[in-house]
Scaffold this active site. Structure first.
Site, PDB file in Angstrom:
ATOM      1  N   GLU A  82       0.811  -1.212   0.000  1.00 18.15           N
ATOM      2  CA  GLU A  82       0.000   0.000   0.000  1.00 18.15           C
ATOM      3  C   GLU A  82       0.846   1.264   0.000  1.00 18.15           C
ATOM      4  O   GLU A  82       0.365   2.350  -0.345  1.00 18.15           O
ATOM      5  CB  GLU A  82      -0.943   0.008   1.207  1.00 18.15           C
ATOM      6  CG  GLU A  82      -2.086  -0.991   1.118  1.00 18.15           C
ATOM      7  CD  GLU A  82      -3.077  -0.652   0.014  1.00 18.15           C
ATOM      8  OE1 GLU A  82      -3.134   0.518  -0.418  1.00 18.15           O
ATOM      9  OE2 GLU A  82      -3.784  -1.566  -0.435  1.00 18.15           O
ATOM     10  N   GLU A 113       7.402 -21.752   8.866  1.00 26.13           N
ATOM     11  CA  GLU A 113       7.558 -20.783   9.958  1.00 26.13           C
ATOM     12  C   GLU A 113       8.468 -21.321  11.063  1.00 26.13           C
ATOM     13  O   GLU A 113       8.960 -20.553  11.893  1.00 26.13           O
ATOM     14  CB  GLU A 113       6.205 -20.389  10.538  1.00 26.13           C
ATOM     15  CG  GLU A 113       5.495 -21.468  11.319  1.00 26.13           C
ATOM     16  CD  GLU A 113       4.200 -20.954  11.927  1.00 26.13           C
ATOM     17  OE1 GLU A 113       4.085 -21.028  13.159  1.00 26.13           O
ATOM     18  OE2 GLU A 113       3.310 -20.486  11.181  1.00 26.13           O
TER      19      GLU A 113
END
Length: 296
Positions: A82, A113
């Site tokens: 963004e 992870e």
């Protein structure tokens, strides 16, 4: 151990969640979200430190790198992408890196992870430098992938920030700034995309927005470096020029074209009634700050 994490605890207010009406579920979720706001407020001094590190990186031609896994990683990527249309940044300036790569944005990547070395390698692959700021994000505060990334960032003398949602999180030891957002037990036990994710998103909003203000990407409360890549952003650019300078639409459009679609330049040209070249020069000598350029 997971059983010691508040993000994994059972919420006593939602034990009968499956028996509640839809409206009651919504009410309790709304009430519980208030703890996200409170958790962020309590960490404002540490968030300020993170912003200052980020501004320092930007001023040294460094980058802001978000690192996370699962929901936390996706939030980092969301904030990073963004920044390009909002602040006119290059894609490399703010980056989101997540365990499992971009494919993990829409498809869970199991096991990655837990790979500490992978976190370090992903930063090696972007040639991390001491001018960068790395922000590790993990609700649990114990994700090996993120810890490995922060560990490597420290070795490279980059600035490091950890954002977790548990007190005394293991990850906090690896950040020069540790932000601990204690949001408590989730409405749905262990679902940290809820309150924890909301609090994390708030903090990322704060860090990127305040840092961009700090390097001149904002004038008053307007986006003045946005990239007009579609019709909506083209019109927003012209409206911003109108609001700031008080000119009509046609005049704003004329100067927008004269400025080569650079809102900052158009504003200075109008307010100082100067040429394109002078407006650009003033901005360059003001480090991109419109307010400073107008005062010179």
């Amino acid at each position: 151990m997971l059983d010691k994490l508040t993000t994994e605890a059972r919420n006593p207010h939602t034990i009968n969640l499956d028996e509640m009406s839809t409206l009651d579920i919504l009410r309790i979720m709304n009430q519980e979200d208030e703890s996200a706001l409170q958790a962020v407020e309590e960490e404002l001094p540490n968030i300020e430190k993170a912003v200052k590190l980020t501004i320092r990186s930007f001023k040294n031609n460094g980058r802001l790198i978000y690192v996370g896994a699962g929901t936390s990683g996706r939030l980092g990527v969301l904030d990073a992408v963004e920044c390009v249309p909002t602040f006119g940044t290059e894609p490399e300036m703010v980056q989101g890196i997540m365990a499992g790569g971009m494919k993990a944005l829409y498809q869970a990547a199991e096991g990655v992870e837990d790979d500490r070395e992978l976190g370090a390698n992903d930063l090696k692959n972007i040639q991390l430098s001491e001018n960068d700021t790395v922000i590790g994000i993990a609700a649990s505060g114990r994700t090996p992938y993120v810890i490995g990334a922060l560990e490597y960032a420290n070795l490279k003398n980059a600035s490091t920030v950890s954002i977790s949602c548990n007190k005394d999180a293991a990850m906090s030891a690896y950040g020069s700034v540790a932000i601990e957002l204690v949001t408590g037990a989730e409405v749905l036990t262990g679902s940290t995309r809820l309150k924890a994710g909301t609090a994390q998103k708030m903090v990322l909003n704060m860090i990127s927005t305040a840092a961009m203000v700090g390097i001149g990407k904002v004038y008053q409360n307007f986006m003045v470096d946005l990239k007009p890549t579609n019709e909506k952003l083209l019109e927003r650019s012209k409206r911003n020029i109108m609001e700031i300078t008080g000119v009509d639409y046609e005049t704003a459009n004329t100067y927008f074209e004269k400025s080569r679609h650079q809102v900052k330049v158009a504003i200075i040209m109008i307010l100082l009634q100067c040429s394109f070249e002078e407006a650009v020069s003033r901005l360059e000598h003001s480090d991109g700050f419109v307010r400073r350029a107008l005062a010179k």
